[in-house]
Design an enzyme around this catalytic site. Structure first.
Site, PDB file in Angstrom:
ATOM      1  N   SER A 162      16.543  23.543  40.897  1.00  0.00           N
ATOM      2  CA  SER A 162      15.348  23.233  41.438  1.00  0.00           C
ATOM      3  C   SER A 162      14.049  23.978  42.062  1.00  0.00           C
ATOM      4  O   SER A 162      13.278  23.340  42.330  1.00  0.00           O
ATOM      5  CB  SER A 162      15.960  21.894  41.986  1.00  0.00           C
ATOM      6  OG  SER A 162      15.708  20.332  41.422  1.00  0.00           O
ATOM      7  N   LYS A 164      11.026  24.133  39.868  1.00  0.00           N
ATOM      8  CA  LYS A 164       9.924  23.503  40.280  1.00  0.00           C
ATOM      9  C   LYS A 164       8.877  23.998  41.096  1.00  0.00           C
ATOM     10  O   LYS A 164       8.230  23.305  40.798  1.00  0.00           O
ATOM     11  CB  LYS A 164      10.253  21.506  40.643  1.00  0.00           C
ATOM     12  CG  LYS A 164      11.616  20.875  40.011  1.00  0.00           C
ATOM     13  CD  LYS A 164      11.896  19.617  40.893  1.00  0.00           C
ATOM     14  CE  LYS A 164      12.207  19.471  40.097  1.00  0.00           C
ATOM     15  NZ  LYS A 164      14.190  19.224  40.245  1.00  0.00           N
ATOM     16  N   ASP A 215      25.688  13.779  31.147  1.00  0.00           N
ATOM     17  CA  ASP A 215      24.500  12.926  32.101  1.00  0.00           C
ATOM     18  C   ASP A 215      23.390  12.383  31.514  1.00  0.00           C
ATOM     19  O   ASP A 215      22.983  11.680  32.381  1.00  0.00           O
ATOM     20  CB  ASP A 215      23.635  15.018  33.020  1.00  0.00           C
ATOM     21  CG  ASP A 215      24.395  15.394  33.659  1.00  0.00           C
ATOM     22  OD1 ASP A 215      24.843  14.934  34.929  1.00  0.00           O
ATOM     23  OD2 ASP A 215      23.917  16.120  33.835  1.00  0.00           O
ATOM     24  N   SER A 266      12.678  15.945  44.289  1.00  0.00           N
ATOM     25  CA  SER A 266      12.811  16.840  43.321  1.00  0.00           C
ATOM     26  C   SER A 266      13.314  15.713  42.165  1.00  0.00           C
ATOM     27  O   SER A 266      14.268  15.889  41.382  1.00  0.00           O
ATOM     28  CB  SER A 266      14.540  17.463  44.166  1.00  0.00           C
ATOM     29  OG  SER A 266      14.729  18.064  42.927  1.00  0.00           O
TER      30      SER A 266
END
Length: 520
Positions: free
Chosen positions: A76, A79, A169, A324
């Site tokens: 992440s 980002k 997922d 996040s």
């Protein structure tokens, strides 16, 4: 909030710690390079790969570097690239608009044609926002729509999931499908999901009670779970079946046990939004005679009946970066692609736009492979040295204050302040000092941001750790950053990493905010 006691620190003069050791990248003799090397020598990183760079935020002088140009999986931390580009390319005041339009004539209270629900990629639209749109349609005097309800999601393309996202997922809310029209069930703005709550029945053998938020028939509950006697095992599992909107609830829940609460993705979020809006219309006395149709464009010149505007981007950055939120990152990526080209927003155009911005920020996009906006893909590769360039460049931008404020703050307990760092580095000089973006996937962990050392000097750092085997190496990240916060320009203070906590309590292989409800 649980606070963690750190091991004793070792304050060592430069001569003592660095005797016989090489100097730092720019001739540093404080002992800081040796201190960080000591932390990275922890057995938890045996066989793994570390990329770490620390620099003076003002001068750019590099105080430590290991693997600065090596491409690693940033999770992440991706980002940081996406969010900075969005602030520059879309602007801090950018708002997404969701509106209701028609080109059909009216005869009394009857709309003699189609009603269009048009989205532009807002990842924060709530069920109550669709309800307000429906109320405005009803307030205009319309009571019946003779035609169809058309869900116009054509601002974005129809590719719903990112490059190499894991199939396992699919029903996990951090991997929701991306659409220009969707619904968030909560004010964390987990777009493209529903919340499923499972409560035990009144007695053993009774069916558990299941509640879905928002209330909608778009998903179907296949209840296979059962209530068992008090003290029995709680094994409830909630998962959506592949390719449809049947959510299976299985396992056992004991009488008097806790409610299980899970966030589950939907299949085809455009139709989810249309279903929620259609129900809202009915609740306000507006009946739609035709079927729901998705994927058609709103005719040019169609008049607006109602509109909802999102919060400005500078405010959206808070739930996006603090928590996040993957879906926010992908919506912004596609929105940047649309703005740059006028074509339906897609990952290719959006990532090209991000790359164009990065060049202006002193980052070399030729050293980066970015395939999504969030970092959920394991194909994303970024050298830690490039994050240093971005972090320093951003400080000169007019939007920096809002962007900086969106970064998680170490040990700040409020969810929308501390975010994914809210339980980390408590009781240390890094607490309420560090502002940084976390990153976590199996075998990949990252932390990049800003910290002030003991003398008040601002430092920028990027730590990317890959290919380790333990469940978490966040203790090593924390030790490095606490060492920075505890040290001065002339003397390093080595903070030894704490032991890894029990499984499931130390971040593990997911961002803490991705484990709903947040337990970190």
């Amino acid at each position: 909030m649980r606070r963690w006691i750190w091991p004793a620190v070792l304050a060592v003069a430069a001569a003592g710690l660095s005797a016989g050791a090489p100097a730092g990248a720019d001739g540093d003799r404080s002992g800081l390079p040796e201190a960080i090397d000591t932390i990275l020598g922890d057995p938890r990183m045996e066989g793994g790969t570390a990329g770490v760079v620390v620099a003076d935020a003002a001068s750019g002088d590099v105080l430590y570097q290991r693997g600065a140009t090596g491409r690693l999986m940033p999770a992440s931390n991706t980002k940081l690239l996406t969010s900075a580009a969005a602030m520059e390319l879309l602007g801090p005041d950018h708002r997404f608009t969701t509106d209701v339009r028609t080109d059909a004539p009216r005869r009394g209270s009857v709309l003699r044609g189609d009603l269009y629900l048009r989205g532009t990629g807002d990842p924060t639209t709530l069920a109550k926002d669709y309800d307000r749109l429906a109320a405005k349609v009803a307030d205009s005097g319309i009571r019946r729509v003779a035609g169809r309800l058309v869900a116009d999601d054509t601002r974005f393309d129809d590719r719903r999931i990112g490059d190499t996202w894991g199939g396992d997922d699919e029903s996990s809310y951090y991997a929701a499908q991306i659409s220009a029209l969707s619904v968030a069930p909560d004010t964390d703005y987990d777009t493209g999901t529903v919340i499923v709550e499972v409560e035990p029945g009144a007695r053993a053998g009774a069916r558990p009670r299941v509640k879905v938020t928002p209330k909608t028939d778009y998903v179907h509950i296949d209840l296979r779970a059962s209530t068992v006697a008090a003290g029995g095992a709680d094994t409830v599992a909630v998962e959506r079946q592949h390719g449809n909107n049947t959510i299976t609830v299985s396992g056992t829940v004991p009488v008097g046990g806790d409610t299980t609460k899970e966030w589950v993705t939907v299949w085809e979020p455009t139709r989810y939004a249309a279903a929620v809006f259609r129900d809202a219309l009915a609740a306000h006395g507006v009946r739609v005679g035709g079927a729901t149709r998705a994927g058609l464009s709103t005719p040019k010149g169609a008049r607006r009946l109602a509109a909802h505007h999102s919060m400005p981007l500078k405010d959206l950055m808070v739930p996006f970066m603090k928590l996040s939120n993957n879906m926010h990152a992908e919506s912004l990526t596609k929105a940047m692609g649309y703005k740059a080209t006028g074509r339906p927003g897609n990952w290719g155009d959006g990532l090209a736009a991000i790359g164009g911005y990065l060049k202006t920020a002193g980052v070399d996009p030729g050293t980066i492979r970015q395939v999504d906006g969030s970092g959920l893909s394991r194909k994303d590769n970024v050298p830690p040295g490039q994050y240093i360039e971005l972090l320093r460049s951003a400080k000169g931008e007019p939007w920096f204050a809002d962007w900086y404020a969106s970064l998680p703050v170490a040990c700040a307990p409020d969810k929308f302040t501390g975010g994914t760092l809210r339980t980390r580095m408590c009781g240390t000089p890094a607490a309420l000092n560090v502002r940084a973006k976390t990153g976590s996937l199996t075998g990949a962990s990252a932390l990049s941001g800003y910290v002030k050392d003991k003398g008040g000097r601002e430092l920028v750092f990027s730590i990317i750790l890959n290919n380790y085997l333990p469940s978490s190496v966040k203790a090593l990240e924390d030790a490095i950053v606490v060492t920075l916060a505890s040290s001065t320009k002339d003397e390093a203070v080595l903070v030894t990493p704490r032991a890894t906590r029990a499984a499931g309590t130390d971040g593990g292989d997911l961002e803490c905010s991705w484990r709903k409800p947040a337990r970190c």
